[in-house]
Enzyme design. Structure first.
Site, PDB file in Angstrom:
ATOM      1  N   GLY A 204      57.579 -61.936 -46.117  1.00  0.00           N
ATOM      2  CA  GLY A 204      57.096 -61.053 -47.182  1.00  0.00           C
ATOM      3  C   GLY A 204      58.097 -60.728 -48.269  1.00  0.00           C
TER       4      GLY A 204
ATOM      5  CD  GLU B  76      60.508 -55.348 -44.326  1.00  0.00           C
ATOM      6  OE1 GLU B  76      59.948 -56.233 -45.011  1.00  0.00           O
ATOM      7  OE2 GLU B  76      60.121 -55.035 -43.188  1.00  0.00           O
ATOM      8  CG  ASP B  77      57.066 -57.136 -47.216  1.00  0.00           C
ATOM      9  OD1 ASP B  77      57.571 -56.324 -46.410  1.00  0.00           O
ATOM     10  OD2 ASP B  77      56.229 -57.985 -46.868  1.00  0.00           O
TER      11      ASP B  77
ATOM     12  CG  ASP C 250      51.773 -49.608 -42.997  1.00  0.00           C
ATOM     13  OD1 ASP C 250      51.326 -48.563 -43.465  1.00  0.00           O
ATOM     14  OD2 ASP C 250      51.055 -50.412 -42.361  1.00  0.00           O
TER      15      ASP C 250
ATOM     16  CE  LYS D  58      50.086 -50.338 -46.964  1.00  0.00           C
ATOM     17  NZ  LYS D  58      49.049 -50.911 -46.083  1.00  0.00           N
TER      18      LYS D  58
ATOM     19  CG  PHE E 298      46.008 -55.183 -45.913  1.00  0.00           C
ATOM     20  CD1 PHE E 298      46.844 -54.917 -44.836  1.00  0.00           C
ATOM     21  CD2 PHE E 298      45.962 -56.476 -46.414  1.00  0.00           C
ATOM     22  CE1 PHE E 298      47.611 -55.920 -44.256  1.00  0.00           C
ATOM     23  CE2 PHE E 298      46.725 -57.493 -45.846  1.00  0.00           C
ATOM     24  CZ  PHE E 298      47.557 -57.204 -44.768  1.00  0.00           C
ATOM     25  CB  VAL E 299      48.843 -54.330 -51.215  1.00  0.00           C
ATOM     26  CG1 VAL E 299      48.195 -53.047 -51.739  1.00  0.00           C
ATOM     27  CG2 VAL E 299      50.116 -54.014 -50.433  1.00  0.00           C
TER      28      VAL E 299
ATOM     29  NE  ARG F 149      53.489 -65.461 -46.620  1.00  0.00           N
ATOM     30  CZ  ARG F 149      53.717 -64.428 -45.823  1.00  0.00           C
ATOM     31  NH1 ARG F 149      54.193 -63.305 -46.324  1.00  0.00           N
ATOM     32  NH2 ARG F 149      53.484 -64.490 -44.522  1.00  0.00           N
TER      33      ARG F 149
HETATM   34  P1  5GP Z   1      55.492 -51.215 -40.487  1.00  0.00           P
HETATM   35  O1  5GP Z   1      56.278 -51.634 -39.287  1.00  0.00           O
HETATM   36  O2  5GP Z   1      56.252 -50.375 -41.478  1.00  0.00           O
HETATM   37  O3  5GP Z   1      54.182 -50.567 -40.100  1.00  0.00           O
HETATM   38  O4  5GP Z   1      55.002 -52.523 -41.197  1.00  0.00           O
HETATM   39  C1  5GP Z   1      55.780 -53.330 -41.887  1.00  0.00           C
HETATM   40  C2  5GP Z   1      55.155 -54.698 -41.990  1.00  0.00           C
HETATM   41  O5  5GP Z   1      53.716 -54.678 -41.883  1.00  0.00           O
HETATM   42  C3  5GP Z   1      55.457 -55.245 -43.357  1.00  0.00           C
HETATM   43  O6  5GP Z   1      56.697 -55.901 -43.400  1.00  0.00           O
HETATM   44  C4  5GP Z   1      54.275 -56.166 -43.564  1.00  0.00           C
HETATM   45  O7  5GP Z   1      54.548 -57.412 -42.967  1.00  0.00           O
HETATM   46  C5  5GP Z   1      53.138 -55.519 -42.826  1.00  0.00           C
HETATM   47  N1  5GP Z   1      52.289 -54.722 -43.730  1.00  0.00           N
HETATM   48  C6  5GP Z   1      52.154 -53.390 -43.749  1.00  0.00           C
HETATM   49  N2  5GP Z   1      51.293 -53.008 -44.713  1.00  0.00           N
HETATM   50  C7  5GP Z   1      50.896 -54.148 -45.322  1.00  0.00           C
HETATM   51  C8  5GP Z   1      50.006 -54.416 -46.420  1.00  0.00           C
HETATM   52  O8  5GP Z   1      49.402 -53.541 -47.054  1.00  0.00           O
HETATM   53  N3  5GP Z   1      49.869 -55.720 -46.757  1.00  0.00           N
HETATM   54  C9  5GP Z   1      50.489 -56.739 -46.112  1.00  0.00           C
HETATM   55  N4  5GP Z   1      50.265 -57.970 -46.545  1.00  0.00           N
HETATM   56  N5  5GP Z   1      51.334 -56.519 -45.078  1.00  0.00           N
HETATM   57  C10 5GP Z   1      51.521 -55.232 -44.693  1.00  0.00           C
END
Ligand code: 5GP
Length: 187
Positions: free
Chosen positions: A50, A105-106, A109, A137, A158-159, A171
Site C-alpha cells: 500500500g 504507511e498508507d 485504521d 481513520k 473503505f478507500v 492501486r
Molecule cells: P489497521 O491495522 O490500522 O487496522 O489497518 C492497517 C491496514 O489495513 C492498512 O495498511 C491497509 O492495508 C488496510 N486498510 C485499512 N483501511 C483501509 C481502507 O480504507 N482501504 C484499503 N485499501 N485498505 C485499508
C-alpha cells in the site's frame, strides 16, 4: 461500455484528488527535511504494498540524504479489516541499529498493524523512529499509535487508489476513491 468503465463501477466518489495529495506530499517532505536537517542519513521504511506509491513520491521531496527499504506484512483477518495479528512476509534487507528510521504507511485504521510494526522495529534499537502516514481513520482506532507526519484525516469508509487496493486492484489510481460499500459487503 469499455473495460475501464466496468471496473470503475465499483467506485463511489473521489475523496482526495491527486492535486491535493501532491500538495500534501510536498508539505510533508518539507517538514521531514526540516526536522531531519543535518543528519547523515534517513532510512524510510515502507510497508508493502500500500505505501509503495506514497513512498515513491515522498522520497522525491525529501532533501536530506535518504535511502529506503520495504517490509511486507499480512494481517490474519478479513479482507477489509485488521485482526491485529500480523505476520512478517518480507523483512528489511538491512539492520536499522543506530539509524534514523521513518516508517511510511498508507493508512492507519485500527492502529494494530502500525503498533505491531513499531514494537518490532523498536526492539532493533534505531537511533530514532518516527511515523509518516498518508491517511488516518481515527474513528476506528483500537490502539493509540504515534503519528508524527499525517496527510489527511478521513471518515470511516473503505478507500482505494494511490497505492491502496481492493483485491489488488485500483492501486494505480492517482486519486483516493471511496469504494461502494455494496462491493465489499458482498464478501
Ligand atoms: P489497521 O491495522 O490500522 O487496522 O489497518 C492497517 C491496514 O489495513 C492498512 O495498511 C491497509 O492495508 C488496510 N486498510 C485499512 N483501511 C483501509 C481502507 O480504507 N482501504 C484499503 N485499501 N485498505 C485499508
Amino acid at each position: 461500455m469499455t473495460g475501464v468503465e466496468v471496473v470503475h463501477s465499483d467506485l463511489d466518489r473521489v475523496l482526495v484528488p491527486a492535486h491535493e495529495i501532491e500538495a500534501k506530499v510536498a508539505e510533508l517532505g518539507r517538514r521531514i527535511s526540516q526536522d531531519y536537517a543535518g543528519i547523515r542519513q534517513l532510512l524510510a521504511v515502507g510497508v508493502l504494498k500500500g505505501s509503495a506509491v506514497f513512498m515513491a513520491d515522498l522520497v522525491r521531496v525529501i532533501s536530506v540524504p535518504v535511502s529506503f527499504d520495504f517490509m511486507a506484512v499480512a494481517s490474519y483477518g478479513q479482507l477489509s479489516s485488521s485482526s491485529g495479528v500480523v505476520r512478517i512476509l518480507k523483512d528489511l534487507d538491512q539492520t536499522i541499529e543506530d539509524q534514523h528510521v521513518l516508517l511510511v504507511e498508507d493508512i492507519v485504521d485500527t492502529g494494530l498493524t502500525l503498533n505491531y510494526l513499531l514494537e518490532t522495529l523498536r526492539t532493533r534499537n534505531p537511533a530514532s523512529l518516527r511515523v509518516c502516514v498518508l491517511l488516518d481513520k481515527p474513528s476506528r482506532r483500537k490502539i493509540e499509535v504515534p503519528v508524527d507526519y499525517l496527510g489527511f484525516v478521513i471518515p470511516d469508509e473503505f478507500v482505494v487508489g494511490y497505492g491502496l487496493d481492493y483485491n489488488e486492484f485500483y492501486r494505480n489510481l492517482p486519486d483516493v476513491w471511496v469504494l461502494k460499500p455494496a462491493v465489499y459487503q458482498k464478501k
